[in-house]
Motif scaffolding. Structure first.
Motif, PDB file in Angstrom:
ATOM      1  N   PHE A  11       0.834  -0.960  -0.125  1.00 25.27           N
ATOM      2  CA  PHE A  11      -0.391  -0.123   0.010  1.00 25.27           C
ATOM      3  C   PHE A  11       0.980   1.300   0.038  1.00 25.27           C
ATOM      4  N   SER A  12       0.624   2.127  -0.818  1.00 26.74           N
ATOM      5  CA  SER A  12       1.364   3.495  -1.039  1.00 26.74           C
ATOM      6  C   SER A  12       0.945   4.305   0.291  1.00 26.74           C
ATOM      7  N   THR A  14      -1.478   4.809   4.018  1.00 30.35           N
ATOM      8  CA  THR A  14      -1.932   4.177   5.075  1.00 30.35           C
ATOM      9  C   THR A  14      -3.385   4.255   4.910  1.00 30.35           C
ATOM     10  N   GLN A  15      -4.133   5.053   4.264  1.00 29.44           N
ATOM     11  CA  GLN A  15      -5.547   5.187   4.341  1.00 29.44           C
ATOM     12  C   GLN A  15      -5.829   3.943   3.140  1.00 29.44           C
ATOM     13  N   ASP A  16      -5.413   3.619   2.150  1.00 28.40           N
ATOM     14  CA  ASP A  16      -5.260   2.387   1.524  1.00 28.40           C
ATOM     15  C   ASP A  16      -5.398   1.168   2.191  1.00 28.40           C
ATOM     16  N   GLU A  19      -8.413   0.936   4.477  1.00 24.72           N
ATOM     17  CA  GLU A  19      -9.795   0.616   3.753  1.00 24.72           C
ATOM     18  C   GLU A  19      -9.587  -0.904   3.443  1.00 24.72           C
ATOM     19  N   TRP A  20      -8.342  -1.488   3.038  1.00 27.55           N
ATOM     20  CA  TRP A  20      -8.419  -2.735   2.526  1.00 27.55           C
ATOM     21  C   TRP A  20      -8.814  -3.705   3.816  1.00 27.55           C
ATOM     22  N   ALA A  36       2.583  -0.143   5.210  1.00 31.52           N
ATOM     23  CA  ALA A  36       1.958   1.010   4.457  1.00 31.52           C
ATOM     24  C   ALA A  36       2.735   2.376   4.390  1.00 31.52           C
TER      25      ALA A  36
END
Length: 59
Positions: A11-12, A14-16, A19-20, A36
């Protein structure tokens, strides 16, 4: 991991990762490492089924 058909996720941001985790949280194991944005987090349980990403350096 190849033998089991699993692959690491990257993940590029942290929010990504968050969400995952929200979509796939039921399949996670406490102690799983998540990287992340270049920061390593560990999945910890806060009780009542709540999972938290804690920075590994804080543990």
């Amino acid at each position: 991991m190849k033998a089991t058909g699993q692959h690491p996720l990257e993940f590029s941001a942290t929010q990504d990762a968050v969400e995952w985790l929200q979509r796939h949280g039921e399949g996670l194991v406490v102690g799983t490492l998540v990287v992340a944005a270049g920061i390593t987090f560990v999945v910890v349980s806060a009780g009542a089924g709540l999972l938290i990403l804690a920075p590994l350096a804080a543990l």
